[in-house]
Write a protein that holds these residues in place. Structure first.
Motif, PDB file in Angstrom:
ATOM      1  N   GLU A 189       0.834  -1.104   0.195  1.00 49.52           N
ATOM      2  CA  GLU A 189       0.025  -0.065   0.014  1.00 49.52           C
ATOM      3  C   GLU A 189       0.717   1.194  -0.076  1.00 49.52           C
ATOM      4  O   GLU A 189       1.756   1.415   0.860  1.00 49.52           O
ATOM      5  N   PHE A 190       0.778   1.988  -0.929  1.00 47.15           N
ATOM      6  CA  PHE A 190       1.506   3.368  -1.309  1.00 47.15           C
ATOM      7  C   PHE A 190       1.214   4.098   0.203  1.00 47.15           C
ATOM      8  O   PHE A 190       0.223   4.587   0.528  1.00 47.15           O
ATOM      9  N   GLU A 191       2.558   4.822   0.525  1.00 51.81           N
ATOM     10  CA  GLU A 191       2.307   5.664   1.926  1.00 51.81           C
ATOM     11  C   GLU A 191       2.832   6.894   1.556  1.00 51.81           C
ATOM     12  O   GLU A 191       2.103   8.033   1.804  1.00 51.81           O
ATOM     13  N   SER A 192       4.011   7.102   0.864  1.00 53.33           N
ATOM     14  CA  SER A 192       4.434   8.576   0.548  1.00 53.33           C
ATOM     15  C   SER A 192       5.702   8.698  -0.147  1.00 53.33           C
ATOM     16  O   SER A 192       6.080   7.445  -0.643  1.00 53.33           O
ATOM     17  N   LEU A 193       6.102   9.842  -0.730  1.00 52.44           N
ATOM     18  CA  LEU A 193       7.339   9.797  -1.713  1.00 52.44           C
ATOM     19  C   LEU A 193       8.551  10.563  -0.782  1.00 52.44           C
ATOM     20  O   LEU A 193       8.290  11.242   0.164  1.00 52.44           O
ATOM     21  N   ARG A 194       9.651  10.230  -1.210  1.00 54.86           N
ATOM     22  CA  ARG A 194      10.725  10.539  -0.459  1.00 54.86           C
ATOM     23  C   ARG A 194      12.113  10.461  -1.289  1.00 54.86           C
ATOM     24  O   ARG A 194      11.861   9.924  -2.486  1.00 54.86           O
ATOM     25  N   ASP A 195      13.094  11.203  -1.230  1.00 54.62           N
ATOM     26  CA  ASP A 195      14.332  11.214  -1.855  1.00 54.62           C
ATOM     27  C   ASP A 195      14.788   9.799  -1.764  1.00 54.62           C
ATOM     28  O   ASP A 195      14.864   9.029  -0.808  1.00 54.62           O
ATOM     29  N   TYR A 196      15.422   9.591  -3.116  1.00 56.25           N
ATOM     30  CA  TYR A 196      16.240   8.235  -3.228  1.00 56.25           C
ATOM     31  C   TYR A 196      17.399   8.094  -2.441  1.00 56.25           C
ATOM     32  O   TYR A 196      18.225   9.333  -2.429  1.00 56.25           O
ATOM     33  N   VAL A 197      17.667   7.224  -1.917  1.00 55.93           N
ATOM     34  CA  VAL A 197      18.848   7.004  -1.089  1.00 55.93           C
ATOM     35  C   VAL A 197      19.603   5.484  -1.574  1.00 55.93           C
ATOM     36  O   VAL A 197      19.092   4.843  -2.277  1.00 55.93           O
ATOM     37  N   ARG A 198      20.882   5.529  -1.474  1.00 56.51           N
ATOM     38  CA  ARG A 198      21.679   4.470  -1.935  1.00 56.51           C
ATOM     39  C   ARG A 198      21.115   3.081  -1.395  1.00 56.51           C
ATOM     40  O   ARG A 198      21.053   2.971  -0.207  1.00 56.51           O
ATOM     41  N   GLY A 199      20.834   2.299  -2.092  1.00 52.93           N
ATOM     42  CA  GLY A 199      20.272   0.738  -1.403  1.00 52.93           C
ATOM     43  C   GLY A 199      18.806   0.672  -1.843  1.00 52.93           C
ATOM     44  O   GLY A 199      18.152  -0.299  -1.447  1.00 52.93           O
ATOM     45  N   ASP A 200      18.213   1.651  -2.201  1.00 51.18           N
ATOM     46  CA  ASP A 200      16.646   1.598  -2.278  1.00 51.18           C
ATOM     47  C   ASP A 200      16.496   0.875  -3.686  1.00 51.18           C
ATOM     48  O   ASP A 200      17.470   0.536  -4.482  1.00 51.18           O
ATOM     49  N   GLU A 201      15.314  -0.128  -3.623  1.00 53.48           N
ATOM     50  CA  GLU A 201      14.824  -0.975  -4.808  1.00 53.48           C
ATOM     51  C   GLU A 201      14.689  -0.164  -6.079  1.00 53.48           C
ATOM     52  O   GLU A 201      13.955   0.918  -5.977  1.00 53.48           O
ATOM     53  N   LEU A 202      15.257  -0.413  -7.208  1.00 49.16           N
ATOM     54  CA  LEU A 202      15.130   0.341  -8.335  1.00 49.16           C
ATOM     55  C   LEU A 202      13.548   0.399  -8.803  1.00 49.16           C
ATOM     56  O   LEU A 202      13.052   1.160  -9.350  1.00 49.16           O
TER      57      LEU A 202
END
Length: 415
Positions: free
Chosen positions: A205-218
């Motif tokens: 379930e979508f919660e919010s948006l945030r800046d991408y950080v290293r290690g996040d899934e593409l």
């Protein structure tokens, strides 16, 4: 019209002159006149008696009769006749239900009085109560009410049949299911004072948006938000709420057996009854938590299907769908049931399969069809254990026959 004891006593008194008839032949004419007068008085007494329409008799049943419980039946008799009447009342209850208490009642309606002893109204009222125990769900029929009461002079007893036939349904035991709902509510009340924690990174379930950080899934990168903001942006997810639950209920041959139990009430329930109670317990907990709940009953064919919905209206629909479910003496078709669910339930759901298995072949068939639900749904298989088989395996055998029985039981338990 039924002659009373008083009538026969008076009739016997009129027969006493028979001892003198041989010496006084004229007495026989007096006897005949006496008897005719007595029968005429009995006829007049019957005509003077109150009509059945003067009485109001009502049968009050619980909102839902339940299996495995003593259901109270209340009968109320009212009238406004000036004289005090005594009634013998009999109720024609369904013979398939077990009677707990008396079937025939003696009632004397009385007027309600105030604290100072004065009558409140002219209405006289009396109440009778008894209980019916239901061991099988389904449809039943009550018959009429039969009453008897004496005429004013007490020479005859009038009998009347009061139309009171009605159709009733015996439902699963909802009290047991509501216990789990109360436990769920209690657990939620304990958590009300705790800080709400969002389980980010889990669920779909979508919660919010945030800046991408290293290690996040593409695969979680939002390319539209990235183009709009000019920097890499990823989506955050949380554990799903208001989820869907579908209960698949097996109504096949193996669900007809009755598991052994020390409890008298539980011993009368079949495996299908236990599975239905479990279904309603899941439904009550889901409804109280705001989740969607659905139902699919199957044997060789799909017997009924309710798409997942929320609310107490859906709960009542499930109760109506389950009260008259009967098992078939045939093996269930898992293929038809799982294919039907896949075609009609597109939203991801927790699928609870309530069934019973007896050998490895049936288990393998069930597992193969359960795998077709993945990855869209999350299946959970629940089987009903056999306490009698487990007890037979653990107790030491007394003779050679018991050894063979224990070997078969152990093989069945292992399968």
């Amino acid at each position: 019209m039924i002659f009373t004891r008083r009538f026969f006593i008076l009739l016997a008194i009129g027969a006493l002159p028979l001892a003198f008839v041989w010496t006084m032949p004229a007495l026989k004419y007096g006897m005949i006149a006496y008897d005719l007068l007595l029968f005429a008085l009995a006829w007049i007494d019957a005509r003077r008696a109150e009509k059945p329409e003067a009485f109001t008799i009502e049968r009050h049943l619980p909102h839902r009769l339940m299996i495995g419980a003593e259901n109270e039946v209340v009968i109320t008799l009212r009238h406004q006749c000036p004289r005090r009447l005594s009634f013998i009342l009999k109720d024609e209850y369904p013979p398939a239900l077990e009677l707990r208490g008396e079937r025939i009642f003696q009632l004397t309606p009385i007027r309600q009085r105030s604290s100072d002893g004065m009558p409140v109204s002219k209405m006289r009222e009396a109440t009778a109560r008894y209980h019916l125990y239901a061991s099988v769900r389904g449809d039943y029929e009550f018959g009429d009410l039969v009453i008897r009461y004496d005429a004013p002079w007490g020479l005859v007893t009038k009998q009347a049949r009061i139309p009171a036939a009605e159709h009733v349904k015996v439902y699963p035991n909802l009290h047991e299911a509501r216990k789990y709902e109360l436990q769920a509510r209690h657990n939620r009340q304990l958590l009300m004072g705790l800080r709400r924690t969002r389980l980010r990174g889990q669920g779909r379930e979508f919660e919010s948006l945030r800046d991408y950080v290293r290690g996040d899934e593409l695969r979680h990168i939002s390319w539209t938000a990235t183009a709009r903001r000019g920097r890499m942006t990823t989506r955050q997810y949380q554990t799903e709420r208001n989820q869907s639950i579908v209960v698949m209920l097996d109504a096949g041959r193996l669900m007809t057996s009755r598991p052994a139990s020390d409890n008298e009430h539980l011993a009368k329930l079949s495996k299908l009854d236990h599975a239905i109670n479990a279904t309603l317990a899941i439904a009550y907990v889901a409804a109280s938590g705001g989740d969607n709940i659905g139902l699919l009953v199957f044997n060789r064919q799909v017997a009924s299907y309710l798409p997942p919905q929320r609310g107490h209206a859906q709960l009542n629909a499930m109760i109506e769908a389950l009260y008259n479910v009967k098992p078939q003496m045939a093996e269930p078709s898992y293929a038809r049931a799982f294919q039907y669910l896949s075609n009609n339930c597109k939203r991801r759901s927790l699928v609870v399969i309530l069934t019973d298995l007896v050998d490895s072949e049936a288990s393998a068939e069930l597992l193969s069809y359960t795998a077709t639900l993945l990855p869209r749904h999350l299946p959970l298989i629940v089987t009903i254990g056999d306490n009698d088989l487990r007890a037979l395996v653990t107790q030491p055998p007394a003779d050679i026959s018991a050894v063979y029985q224990q070997s078969v039981a152990e093989e069945l338990v292992q399968q």
